[in-house]
Enzyme design. Structure first.
Site, PDB file in Angstrom:
ATOM      1  N   ILE A   7       0.864  -1.189   0.000  1.00  0.00           N
ATOM      2  CA  ILE A   7       0.000   0.000   0.000  1.00  0.00           C
ATOM      3  C   ILE A   7       0.897   1.233   0.000  1.00  0.00           C
ATOM      4  O   ILE A   7       1.540   1.557   0.995  1.00  0.00           O
ATOM      5  CB  ILE A   7      -0.958  -0.029   1.201  1.00  0.00           C
ATOM      6  N   VAL A   9       3.032   2.795  -3.469  1.00  0.00           N
ATOM      7  CA  VAL A   9       4.102   2.284  -4.339  1.00  0.00           C
ATOM      8  C   VAL A   9       4.931   3.467  -4.849  1.00  0.00           C
ATOM      9  O   VAL A   9       4.946   3.798  -6.030  1.00  0.00           O
ATOM     10  CB  VAL A   9       3.534   1.445  -5.505  1.00  0.00           C
ATOM     11  N   GLY A  10       5.598   4.149  -3.909  1.00  0.00           N
ATOM     12  CA  GLY A  10       6.537   5.215  -4.259  1.00  0.00           C
ATOM     13  C   GLY A  10       7.934   4.619  -4.361  1.00  0.00           C
ATOM     14  O   GLY A  10       8.096   3.479  -4.805  1.00  0.00           O
ATOM     15  N   LYS A 100       6.987   5.810  10.320  1.00  0.00           N
ATOM     16  CA  LYS A 100       7.376   6.219  11.688  1.00  0.00           C
ATOM     17  C   LYS A 100       6.372   7.164  12.326  1.00  0.00           C
ATOM     18  O   LYS A 100       6.203   7.159  13.539  1.00  0.00           O
ATOM     19  CB  LYS A 100       8.764   6.855  11.666  1.00  0.00           C
ATOM     20  N   VAL A 125      12.827   2.938  11.548  1.00  0.00           N
ATOM     21  CA  VAL A 125      13.924   3.620  12.254  1.00  0.00           C
ATOM     22  C   VAL A 125      15.240   3.387  11.521  1.00  0.00           C
ATOM     23  O   VAL A 125      15.646   2.238  11.318  1.00  0.00           O
ATOM     24  CB  VAL A 125      14.067   3.095  13.700  1.00  0.00           C
ATOM     25  N   LYS A 198      11.264   8.546  15.401  1.00  0.00           N
ATOM     26  CA  LYS A 198      12.095   7.329  15.457  1.00  0.00           C
ATOM     27  C   LYS A 198      12.542   7.047  16.889  1.00  0.00           C
ATOM     28  O   LYS A 198      12.566   5.896  17.339  1.00  0.00           O
ATOM     29  CB  LYS A 198      13.287   7.510  14.526  1.00  0.00           C
ATOM     30  N   GLY A 295      16.437   6.073   1.406  1.00  0.00           N
ATOM     31  CA  GLY A 295      16.696   5.524   0.077  1.00  0.00           C
ATOM     32  C   GLY A 295      15.837   4.304  -0.143  1.00  0.00           C
ATOM     33  O   GLY A 295      15.587   3.528   0.783  1.00  0.00           O
TER      34      GLY A 295
END
Lengths: 420, 420
Positions: A7, A9-10, A100, A125, A198, A295
């Site tokens: 859920i 999809v970047g 997070k 995290v 975090k 990333g």
């Protein structure tokens, strides 16, 4: 075979789908079962995406599909993903999330809902660093004494550049924005809020504290000046934005702010966009975990580690708060009772009597000075830079207020806490 | 309740017994069951030990006791512990060992014997750092591209001191011996053998290679001189003893030797007796794990993490060689086919024609020079220090032999490999 629905999809969702396919051979061997990315939920079907899975705009196509075993939530936001994760868990699906913000607000409710169902969040995290795995399994024999984390790559990139290249905060922020490391509105990163989310997750694992971001001390890096950096260098400190969780008797300090930290500390050596988390256990001593905090592929590495774990072991033990389970119920230390050392930058009138007035304020508040440095400026002003011995936060805040009203301090004093 | 028998109650064994008692509350919560250290096997009952468990000199009192669930092997050596671990596994007992020498020689036989029984060894590599946990679980979505480890505290302590204080190898060795960091016969540590044992374990987890220490390149730190350190500093390198596993196409380099490594690399920043292991995964990029590599409590922290894991999850997946399972069968790269950059220290006659002769040897062997520095010595001698571009190990070894016989190089050349 286990089927996965993604859920959101970047960048990360695309990496999750693609790595499950690219590294299928080792992932199958490690999981003991084939894991197949099956469907992705997006808000815009027209946007070009580099994935080969079926896409839909309707989350219910995942949540109500009995053939989907694992839901990976990567949509961002808080309330909408909360509803989706809740429904997934209620429908008996395992959930892996990297969200997070969701966890900063709803981690305990969701853990409770997930009583029989795996609910994992390694990627939330410090991206690819397996820090939750380390806290939960690798260091499981230890009482955790403290956690110090560099968990926001944007801030660390900016501070590293400010230190190494002597550029100003504004110039470096612009560079970070041009490079795509910082958002147009950078407040969430540079203001320390991302780090705080975090930190609350790690704090819950180590100490079982159900605390919201609003309850803790959060300061960002926006007020760091080159003058502060020069002082830091002179006294062999580095400047980092840290999330700190520390046990002091039965109270837990949870705080996010820039710190002066001795250059020789391992966490002080984590530079650029990289993340690092130092964990001190009562038996193991200091450990430090380093890697990419963001990333697509690095974050997906952590998401998939969770998926493999779920495939192999099913439901793990509850994550949040071992100490709570065993009757140790630490409480959050009030913000103004923190004890540490402080660095202050005071812009003062360069005239006789100034230092005496300032020294009196410190004396009156039980604060003693460790290092001091005065740098003349133009127009009969000077910067007075100093560090204190350990004192109590409320005393330093009171002293700062008194300095502001003393008549000899020309601007609101700047303060950075010191972690020795 | 799970009962633990400890074979070998020295520093680590004592810590294991005591931590199981000291941290009983959290350990029980995390394991889901009480874990009780019950009996210890020692060679000398008269020696005073700081433990409250029953002691015996007879291992069979543990191995044949049906009430003992988990055997912790901490005796050291190879063949005797092999027999004991084998018998424990045959008797259906879970085994946790910190014995790297045992594993360097018998890890595959023991894993095979342990087909239905947990067999774990987190503490055998890098003490308290949960590096096996990270490789096995945290980074499970990745093909491992390389591992670089500082896994011997004695060597790292000595190299750090040589670099920071400019002292000689012999003086620092004596200091390390006085501090108890080095043995009277330090060969096992300074010769790289201890690091090699640990490297083989990590190499097996990442690549499934059943290789013995005798098969790989192992060089120690005994020949490092202050001249080398000065050169390293000049060119912004640090000097570290690394265990390296690296995948190059379908071959694996496994090697232990001192390296020149750029100062800005995270692993190059691991100083003193501390250990660090850098792991590069194809998806996560570089990660680094840092902590105490030795010491009773730190090592026991890893032993107990394994015990808790066994209590919670029982038998894990096989550890050695996921790549092997999926049909990727990499082979060991022959020692002399390694490709890297090299640093050479040549003591030469300080007379005309010397450089020409040396340059010819390099040219003849396809080796090109990157950096060079000549330092005059007394008696018409000079040190010629240089680094090469990437070349093949066998070419550099041939060139070194030719230099030795060239008439202008006065001593056996010293060589240190470079990791960029």
């Amino acid at each position: 075979m286990l089927k996965v629905g993604i859920i959101g999809v970047g960048t990360v969702g695309t990496s999750v789908a693609n790595i499950l396919i690219d590294n299928k051979n080792i992932i199958t061997a490690r999981a003991g079962v084939e894991i197949v990315p099956t469907i992705g939920v997006v808000s815009n079907l027209d946007k070009k995406r580099d994935v080969s899975i079926k896409l839909t705009t309707n989350p219910d196509e995942v949540l109500n599909d009995e053939s989907i075993d694992i839901v990976v939530e990567l949509m961002g936001g808080i309330e909408k993903p909360y509803e989706i994760v809740k429904k997934a868990l209620e429908n008996g699906k395992a959930v892996v999330t990297a969200n997070k913000a969701l966890l900063a607000y709803h981690r305990y409710e969701l853990q409770e809902l997930a009583s029989d169902t795996p609910f994992e969040f390694e990627a939330a995290v410090a991206g690819g660093i397996p820090i939750i795995n380390a806290l939960r399994d690798g260091l499981s024999a230890n009482h955790i004494q403290s956690i110090q984390g560099i968990m926001n790559g944007t801030c660390n990139f900016m501070l590293t550049k400010m230190i190494n290249e002597g550029a100003s905060y504004d110039d470096i922020l612009k560079e970070a924005q041009d490079l795509g490391y910082a958002e147009a509105d950078p407040t969430f990163d540079v203001g320390g809020f991302d780090t705080a989310h975090k930190l609350l997750i790690l704090g819950s694992i180590a100490y079982g504290l159900d605390i919201k971001p609003e309850d803790i001390l959060i300061e960002g890096i926006q007020n760091i000046k080159q003058t502060d950096i020069e002082f830091a260098k002179e006294f062999e400190y580095n400047i980092k934005l840290l999330g700190i969780a520390k046990k002091v008797e039965n109270q837990i300090e949870l705080r996010v702010h820039p710190v002066l930290i001795p250059q020789e500390k391992m966490i002080a050596k984590v530079d650029g966009v990289m993340n690092g988390v130092s964990v001190v256990g009562d038996k193991v001593g200091e450990t430090m975990f380093y890697g990419a905090g963001a990333g697509g592929d690095a974050t997906a590495s952590a998401v998939i580690a969770n998926i493999i774990d779920i495939a192999r072991k099913g439901k793990g033990s509850p994550m949040l708060g071992f100490e709570k389970q065993v009757g140790i119920r630490p409480t959050l230390m009030p913000k103004d009772e923190i004890k540490t050392k402080y660095y202050l930058r005071l812009e003062v009138a360069d005239k006789s009597g100034t230092l005496a007035k300032i020294a009196k304020v410190f004396g009156d508040n039980d604060i003693s000075i460790e290092n001091m440095m005065q740098k003349a400026k133009k127009d009969e002003k000077a910067n007075l830079l100093l560090t204190t011995h350990t004192c109590i936060e409320k005393d330093i805040l009171k002293a700062i207020k008194e300095l502001e009203n003393s008549g000899v301090v020309l601007k609101k004093p700047a303060m950075i806490r010191i972690e020795d």
